[in-house]
Motif scaffolding. Structure first.
Motif, mmCIF file in Angstrom:
data_model
loop_
_atom_site.group_PDB
_atom_site.id
_atom_site.type_symbol
_atom_site.label_atom_id
_atom_site.label_comp_id
_atom_site.label_asym_id
_atom_site.label_seq_id
_atom_site.Cartn_x
_atom_site.Cartn_y
_atom_site.Cartn_z
ATOM 1 N N PRO A 171 -3.386 6.693 3.722
ATOM 2 C CA PRO A 171 -2.441 6.443 2.623
ATOM 3 C C PRO A 171 -3.022 6.875 1.282
ATOM 4 O O PRO A 171 -4.217 6.713 1.029
ATOM 5 C CB PRO A 171 -2.245 4.924 2.661
ATOM 6 N N VAL A 172 -2.143 7.404 0.438
ATOM 7 C CA VAL A 172 -2.587 7.924 -0.853
ATOM 8 C C VAL A 172 -3.198 6.802 -1.708
ATOM 9 O O VAL A 172 -4.134 7.019 -2.471
ATOM 10 C CB VAL A 172 -1.424 8.626 -1.592
ATOM 11 N N SER A 232 4.157 9.176 3.678
ATOM 12 C CA SER A 232 4.478 9.783 4.981
ATOM 13 C C SER A 232 5.914 9.477 5.404
ATOM 14 O O SER A 232 6.490 10.203 6.196
ATOM 15 C CB SER A 232 3.490 9.288 6.037
ATOM 16 N N GLU A 260 -2.935 10.615 8.883
ATOM 17 C CA GLU A 260 -2.902 10.509 7.423
ATOM 18 C C GLU A 260 -3.615 9.260 6.945
ATOM 19 O O GLU A 260 -3.593 8.221 7.596
ATOM 20 C CB GLU A 260 -1.447 10.452 6.928
ATOM 21 N N ASP A 304 -2.922 12.849 -2.374
ATOM 22 C CA ASP A 304 -2.056 12.895 -1.202
ATOM 23 C C ASP A 304 -2.517 13.984 -0.244
ATOM 24 O O ASP A 304 -2.575 13.793 0.974
ATOM 25 C CB ASP A 304 -0.609 13.134 -1.640
ATOM 26 N N GLY A 317 -5.595 12.879 1.501
ATOM 27 C CA GLY A 317 -5.220 11.919 2.537
ATOM 28 C C GLY A 317 -4.624 12.595 3.755
ATOM 29 O O GLY A 317 -4.760 12.121 4.881
ATOM 30 N N ARG A 318 -3.929 13.735 3.536
ATOM 31 C CA ARG A 318 -3.302 14.434 4.662
ATOM 32 C C ARG A 318 -4.292 15.299 5.426
ATOM 33 O O ARG A 318 -4.129 15.564 6.603
ATOM 34 C CB ARG A 318 -2.152 15.316 4.154
ATOM 35 N N ILE A 360 0.755 1.911 -5.922
ATOM 36 C CA ILE A 360 -0.307 2.923 -5.997
ATOM 37 C C ILE A 360 -1.200 2.590 -7.183
ATOM 38 O O ILE A 360 -0.731 2.551 -8.313
ATOM 39 C CB ILE A 360 0.280 4.345 -6.132
ATOM 40 N N SER A 379 0.845 -1.187 0.000
ATOM 41 C CA SER A 379 0.000 0.000 0.000
ATOM 42 C C SER A 379 0.885 1.244 0.000
ATOM 43 O O SER A 379 1.606 1.502 0.952
ATOM 44 C CB SER A 379 -0.910 -0.036 1.230
ATOM 45 N N GLU A 386 2.279 4.945 0.211
ATOM 46 C CA GLU A 386 2.007 6.209 0.889
ATOM 47 C C GLU A 386 3.313 6.977 1.056
ATOM 48 O O GLU A 386 4.396 6.417 0.970
ATOM 49 C CB GLU A 386 1.313 5.966 2.220
#
Lengths: 252, 317
Positions: free
Chosen positions: B292-293, B172, B290, B279, B282-283, B241, B168, B170
């Motif tokens: 995840p994107v 971060s 957060e 993104d 997601g943030r 992604i 997954s 992301e």
């Protein structure tokens, strides 16, 4: 000159072509005719190196299709295929422009742009040049594909049923244009035709295939002859004369 | 082509906005006055934003190239087993040679990605061209099998949690020093643009390619190489992604058609925009935590994909 020597081709156990040998003269139009399944398209695609040769050899001006680099051959011969599964979404101008790829390799010059415009003009496509290929009619698409092959500026053009999808008006005008180009003496055409009368009227020579073998190879008057046609197509065909043009009445 | 300027300006504006979104609040008016803030910018915020842009552009360009190679507009590396194969490669190399450097992981991932892609292309070459929707279905099944295999191995070796980080995607964890491999994706995208005409011709089919003097096999192999490399780069640095490579090239195709020379800049910019937007969502949606994107994209992308499937079935390639 195109020289075909001892070419045979099998798909599995079925024999598509059997020991074809013939030579096609430079300049002019050669029509390739014959009943369905006679091997016309296979022969054409072997000539255009779309399939590897199983036996025999095919040479264009002494250059063998199986040994000459494919990028060199792309400047000598161009092919228009019959079952055109082309599904790319592209404007007609871009499509025709890709015919120039063998010359510019991705960096078109002013000369290439000029050639594209000429081809668009010549095949009456200028009005719709910005439209996508999946948004035009079958006949317009067919003309664009012919224009693309024309744009490739090769000495030899192999056209597999170019009259597909064309109405009477465009079918005749395409054949007239091909005749015009052939008469300049710079280019030669090998054309698979289903309408024997087009072959009779526009070709210098006719090659007839039947069951994968060469049946007849000669000028139109040798082929447009009642007995010859009846044997070739296994049906009753009368050949008559209209003014000085032989006409096969195959539709009656 | 004229409006690509607008898209670039939008991307730039969104990137600037992205720099000021984070747990530590930074005022736009005086961020440069505190050395702490400048450090934060260069260690975290700028790398993250750049990573998002590079990833988005790379995923979208990869999708466009894969659609040309497969001659089908419903495929992308993460839906046909390429990304999953890359993840399997990372797992295997981690198990067999724990502590191997990132570059080794990446090379192994590229090799397995390439094998996965070759298997997929070999399978679809047997499918009838008249049913284009079979191609993505075969891809989904194949990627499911590879993923199941990966999870099985991870489960048996107690690596499941670790495996999750590749599965997954992301951003971060992106910091300076941990995203630079993605620049290679940018290089590969530019390389793709340089040979764009060749991929466009491949998309017209094998016969058309030979007729135009292209060495079909060679171009396909170059394409596979670029795809395998950029897919595994993204999987190694940010994880898988979904949907970007599927949705973006399809939108670009509607606007610009299949001529990659014209559409690739759009594909790249739109891909970057989409991932940056997701993104940011997601943030922000659960701030300061957060999402995840990949999750955000999964939700947004599946709707867009369904729309594309239903809106134009007649033109499914």
């Amino acid at each position: 000159m195109i020289e075909i020597n001892g070419v045979s081709h099998n798909y599995g156990k079925s024999k598509i072509l059997q020991n074809i040998s013939l030579s096609i003269k430079e300049s002019g139009i050669t029509a390739l005719i014959g009943p369905n399944g006679a091997g016309k398209s296979t022969l054409l695609s072997l000539m255009a190196r779309l399939q590897p040769l199983q036996t025999g050899s095919i040479m264009f001006d002494g250059h063998s299709v199986s040994q000459t680099p494919t990028r060199e051959l792309a400047k000598t011969l161009a092919i228009l295929r019959q079952d055109n599964a082309l599904s790319s979404r592209m404007s007609l101008r871009d499509l025709v422009g890709f015919g120039r790829y063998p010359h510019h390799k991705g960096r078109p010059t002013a000369k290439d742009h000029r050639a594209v415009e000429e081809a668009l003009d010549y095949f009456d496509l200028q009005d719709m040049s910005g439209r996508f290929i999946d948004e035009v009619s079958g006949g317009q698409k067919q003309r664009a594909l012919v224009a693309m092959a024309f744009c490739q500026e090769t000495k030899y053009l192999l056209l597999d049923e170019p009259l597909n999808n064309l109405d009477m008006y465009y079918a005749r005008s395409l054949m007239k244009r091909l005749r015009e180009i052939a008469d300049t003496g710079k280019r030669s055409f090998v054309i698979v035709l289903h309408d024997i009368n087009y072959a009779g009227a526009y070709a210098n020579e006719i090659i007839a295939l039947k069951d994968g073998t060469l049946a007849i190879h000669g000028p139109p008057q040798d082929v447009l002859e009642t007995n010859a046609l009846q044997t070739l197509y296994s049906m009753k065909i009368t050949v008559t004369q209209h003014q000085d043009q032989l006409v096969a009445l195959h539709h009656l | 082509m004229k409006n690509i300027g607008v898209a670039i300006v939008a991307l730039f504006a969104l990137s600037c906005f992205s720099l000021f979104v984070g747990v530590k609040e930074i005022a736009i008016s005086d961020w440069w006055q505190s050395p702490q803030n400048i450090d934060l910018f260069f260690i975290s915020r700028i790398p993250r934003t750049l990573a998002v842009i590079l990833t988005g552009a790379s995923l979208a360009v990869s999708g466009a190239v894969m659609q040309m190679l497969a001659r089908n507009s419903f495929v992308e590396p993460s839906s046909v087993g390429t990304a999953q194969s890359a993840a399997l490669g990372i797992l295997l190399v981690t198990l067999l040679y724990p502590g191997s450097p990132l570059i080794v992981k990446m090379i192994v991932a590229s090799v397995t990605a390439m094998i996965g892609m070759a298997v997929f292309l070999a399978m679809i070459s047997r499918l009838p061209v008249t049913s284009p929707l079979l191609v993505p279905l075969v891809g989904l099944i194949f990627s499911g099998i590879v993923e199941a295999l990966t999870i099985f191995i991870a489960f048996q070796t107690e690596m499941l949690q670790f495996q999750g980080t590749w599965m997954s995607g992301e951003f971060s964890g992106i910091l300076r020093g941990r995203y630079e491999l993605l620049w290679l994706c940018g290089v590969l995208a530019i390389l793709t643009y340089v040979v764009a005409d060749q991929f466009t011709i491949i998309g017209m089919g094998k016969d058309a390619s030979i007729n135009l003097g292209l060495n079909y096999k060679q171009v396909v192999i170059v394409g596979l190489f670029i795809l395998a490399l950029s897919t595994s780069l993204v999987v190694v640095t940010v994880g898988m992604i979904p949907f970007v490579g599927l949705v973006v090239p399809n939108i670009a195709r509607r606007l610009m058609g299949d001529n990659l020379r014209a559409s690739l800049p759009w594909v790249a910019v739109l891909g970057a925009l989409l991932v940056l937007m997701c993104d940011l969502i997601g943030r922000l949606v659960h701030f300061p935590y957060e999402i995840p994107v990949g999750t955000v994209l999964g939700v947004i992308g599946s709707f867009v994909f369904l729309y594309l499937l239903y809106a134009r079935p007649a033109h499914a390639r």
